[in-house]
Design an enzyme around this catalytic site. Structure first.
Site, PDB file in Angstrom:
ATOM      1  N   HIS A 165     -68.894  59.646  22.427  1.00 59.07           N
ATOM      2  CA  HIS A 165     -67.876  59.468  23.697  1.00 59.07           C
ATOM      3  C   HIS A 165     -68.563  59.180  24.953  1.00 59.07           C
ATOM      4  O   HIS A 165     -67.906  58.926  26.118  1.00 59.07           O
ATOM      5  CB  HIS A 165     -67.164  60.884  23.624  1.00 59.07           C
ATOM      6  CG  HIS A 165     -67.869  61.884  24.364  1.00 59.07           C
ATOM      7  ND1 HIS A 165     -68.414  63.086  23.280  1.00 59.07           N
ATOM      8  CD2 HIS A 165     -68.266  62.505  25.392  1.00 59.07           C
ATOM      9  CE1 HIS A 165     -69.092  64.003  23.870  1.00 59.07           C
ATOM     10  NE2 HIS A 165     -69.138  63.646  25.314  1.00 59.07           N
ATOM     11  N   ASP A 195     -68.994  61.693  16.433  1.00 56.77           N
ATOM     12  CA  ASP A 195     -69.374  61.514  17.701  1.00 56.77           C
ATOM     13  C   ASP A 195     -70.752  61.359  18.135  1.00 56.77           C
ATOM     14  O   ASP A 195     -71.487  61.904  18.952  1.00 56.77           O
ATOM     15  CB  ASP A 195     -68.787  62.882  18.609  1.00 56.77           C
ATOM     16  CG  ASP A 195     -68.770  62.755  19.912  1.00 56.77           C
ATOM     17  OD1 ASP A 195     -68.761  61.507  20.385  1.00 56.77           O
ATOM     18  OD2 ASP A 195     -68.893  63.701  20.760  1.00 56.77           O
ATOM     19  N   ASN A 267     -74.483  67.178  29.679  1.00 51.28           N
ATOM     20  CA  ASN A 267     -75.447  67.669  28.553  1.00 51.28           C
ATOM     21  C   ASN A 267     -75.131  66.732  27.344  1.00 51.28           C
ATOM     22  O   ASN A 267     -75.993  66.639  26.299  1.00 51.28           O
ATOM     23  CB  ASN A 267     -75.652  68.994  28.297  1.00 51.28           C
ATOM     24  CG  ASN A 267     -76.310  69.818  29.149  1.00 51.28           C
ATOM     25  OD1 ASN A 267     -75.753  70.384  29.966  1.00 51.28           O
ATOM     26  ND2 ASN A 267     -77.610  69.551  28.918  1.00 51.28           N
ATOM     27  N   SER A 268     -73.846  66.019  27.330  1.00 53.92           N
ATOM     28  CA  SER A 268     -73.366  65.363  26.009  1.00 53.92           C
ATOM     29  C   SER A 268     -74.441  64.566  25.633  1.00 53.92           C
ATOM     30  O   SER A 268     -74.817  63.590  26.299  1.00 53.92           O
ATOM     31  CB  SER A 268     -72.132  64.947  26.265  1.00 53.92           C
ATOM     32  OG  SER A 268     -71.080  65.384  25.995  1.00 53.92           O
ATOM     33  N   VAL A 325     -57.653  61.843  -1.386  1.00 52.26           N
ATOM     34  CA  VAL A 325     -56.727  63.076  -1.441  1.00 52.26           C
ATOM     35  C   VAL A 325     -56.694  63.798  -0.254  1.00 52.26           C
ATOM     36  O   VAL A 325     -57.532  63.853   0.497  1.00 52.26           O
ATOM     37  CB  VAL A 325     -57.322  64.007  -2.816  1.00 52.26           C
ATOM     38  CG1 VAL A 325     -57.380  63.419  -4.042  1.00 52.26           C
ATOM     39  CG2 VAL A 325     -58.681  64.443  -2.252  1.00 52.26           C
ATOM     40  N   GLN A 326     -55.387  64.171  -0.347  1.00 52.22           N
ATOM     41  CA  GLN A 326     -55.144  65.090   1.060  1.00 52.22           C
ATOM     42  C   GLN A 326     -55.373  66.617   0.117  1.00 52.22           C
ATOM     43  O   GLN A 326     -54.707  66.770  -0.731  1.00 52.22           O
ATOM     44  CB  GLN A 326     -53.661  64.924   1.459  1.00 52.22           C
ATOM     45  CG  GLN A 326     -53.241  65.998   2.501  1.00 52.22           C
ATOM     46  CD  GLN A 326     -51.979  65.871   2.919  1.00 52.22           C
ATOM     47  OE1 GLN A 326     -51.419  64.650   3.350  1.00 52.22           O
ATOM     48  NE2 GLN A 326     -51.203  66.744   3.352  1.00 52.22           N
TER      49      GLN A 326
END
Length: 524
Positions: A165, A195, A267-268, A325-326
């Site tokens: 991000h 991320d 800080n990401s 599969v869910q």
């Protein structure tokens, strides 16, 4: 010393807003007031120590044993040696992003942070952009905005890790080293699902770098975070590992390390180090009602980062195994209704058409309890386990099918970019209820658009157990206790059968507009 502590806790600060000359971003700096009390406190501290000249380093003889005092004296006085070793490898990452069409991942995240109904409402990303439609202000099209995050070199030839991000849709990426040197970087690859992103600085072969830890940190271990909070440049904070295996609702592969070393916006993508100078995690999110650090931060574990970064370096993207599969977790009620001894594993809500699971004969209601002999804790454990395997990998699944245990062998497919291994968190499974469901039902075949299978919920008592379980008008109950139902009589019969069999709950398979799921209803 007691007075000095009080000052630290209750000191006041003047707020001074300064605007950076090259952006519209406002930074808030805290400046301590000069208090006359400070001299009084210092004198008090001297008086306390003078009153006990033979005191231990803690100043309380009666509470500290000689062994404890010796251990305290041997404790390193700070983190200076560690910081001097690792800080040169940590970089500030500055990006420019074209805001056209609101494509920026961070701008989308900012919108979700404003939405109180979003699962992200209490989790604030560490990356602050000026403007961007925050506080209800309209966004301008084709506006080029800048933002800052953190990162760290992992090789001498210029490969560095940061958050997806931070650099997603960046028009340009610039990194600043601890010594002030500035370089242009390119994005090698990104992985939105974890991320993480890999960037590369060309032109040198002797960048300072750090390594990922090979060991999982223990809860209570020291951790040092280094990064670029609020664009201030290399900043060091320290704390401990507070928890592990955290799921913050960010994605199907959440397995965060929780730390209390203060981290803030900017800080990401920065590293969190153990006392050996190895990276245990990548800072990515904080829990923050106010937008600032409250001592609860979340790091992507080094074990995850190593796997993702290796693929990004090799292929520029990440490929994951796909079961198709869910699933949802097996709660105590579901385990009881299925006759399972333990509430472990992942129950299949619905196998996707044409998926490896469907082709192997896995059906709705099956419970996957192990992959290649390794026990599966819950639905998220299954999602993470499958995601670590490459497409085409042959796996053996231990499956409970209608009370019988069997082993199913299959080859995993490749998870397409637009697909997400979906794991229901099962939070609607815990409300108490009774066999009196509080529902009005009708055969699905009698209701236009409901299909030919099951019974349709035509009315829900808001105080009844079904409503508490999240069942809504328009939902279709496909089976009760593992038996297909076609009318109200079938439902009543299966409820009675479950009760007479001594079960404490009965399992309903419910189809809604969003998905098909299992709901366990307790029996009185």
């Amino acid at each position: 010393m007691l007075g000095a502590r009080r000052l630290t806790q209750h000191g006041h600060f003047d707020m001074i807003d300064r605007v950076n000359s090259d952006t519209t971003k406002t930074r808030t700096i805290l400046r301590p007031r000069r208090l006359a009390l400070l001299g009084t406190v210092a004198a008090l501290g001297v008086a306390v120590l003078a009153a006990s000249p033979a005191s231990t380093p803690f100043g309380v003889n009666s509470l500290i044993s000689p062994a404890q005092a010796a251990e305290s004296a041997a404790t390193p006085p700070g983190f200076g040696d560690l910081v001097s070793k690792v800080k040169p490898a940590v970089i500030s990452v500055r990006v420019k992003i074209d805001q056209d069409n609101d494509k920026s991942a961070m701008l989308q995240q900012n919108r979700m942070d404003q939405d109180e109904t979003s699962p992200f409402d209490q989790f604030s990303r560490q990356f602050g952009f000026p403007g961007g439609g925050m506080n209800g202000m309209p966004r301008q099209r084709h506006q080029v905005i800048t933002g800052e995050g953190s990162g760290f070199f992992i090789s001498a030839d210029g490969y560095a890790v940061t958050n997806n991000h931070v650099v997603d849709h960046a028009e340009s990426v610039q990194v600043t080293m601890d010594d002030g040197a500035i370089y242009t970087a390119k994005v090698v690859g990104t992985d939105p699902k974890t991320d993480l992103a890999l960037i590369k600085v060309d032109g040198k072969k002797d960048f300072p770098f750090v390594k990922f830890s090979d060991q999982k940190p223990r809860i209570g271990d020291w951790v040092v975070a280094v990064g670029n909070p609020f664009g201030l440049g290399g900043t060091v904070t320290a704390g401990i590992v507070s928890a592990s295996g955290r799921d913050i609702g960010n994605g199907p592969y959440d397995d965060y390390i929780q730390i209390d070393a203060p981290i803030n916006k900017g800080n990401s993508g920065g590293p969190a180090f153990d006392m050996n100078g190895n990276v245990i995690g990548v800072n990515t999110a904080i829990f923050s009602p106010s937008g600032g650090s409250v001592g609860i931060g979340f790091d992507i574990p080094s074990s995850t980062a190593k796997l993702v970064v290796a693929q990004l370096k090799d292929k520029g993207a990440v490929t994951r195994g796909w079961l198709g599969v869910q699933v949802q977790p097996v709660t105590a009620e579901i385990a009881d209704s299925l006759g399972l001894k333990e509430a472990r594993g992942a129950i299949v809500d619905n196998p996707q058409d044409g998926s490896p699971a469907a082709k192997a004969g896995i059906e709705a209601g099956d419970v996957i309890t192990a992959v290649n002999g390794t026990a599966i804790k819950d639905s998220r454990d299954l999602a993470r386990t499958i995601a670590t395997l490459a497409p085409g990998t042959s796996v053996k699944l231990d499956v409970v099918h209608k009370g019988d245990t069997k082993t199913v062998s299959l080859a995993l497919g490749e998870l397409p970019n637009e697909r997400q291994a979906k794991a229901d968190d099962g939070k609607t499974q815990q409300a108490p209820g009774t066999p009196r469901l509080g529902l009005s039902l009708a055969p699905a075949s009698d209701v236009q658009g409901a299909g030919q299978k099951g019974v349709v919920v035509t009315e829900v008592d808001p105080q009844g157990p079904a409503a508490q379980r999240g069942i809504q008008t328009g939902d279709v109950i496909l089976n009760v206790g593992g038996k297909a139902v076609a009318n109200v009589g079938d439902v009543r019969s299966e409820l009675a059968q479950a009760k007479s069999s001594g079960k404490n709950s009965v399992l309903l398979q419910v189809k809604s507009a969003e998905a098909t799921r299992f709901v366990a209803v307790p029996l009185a």
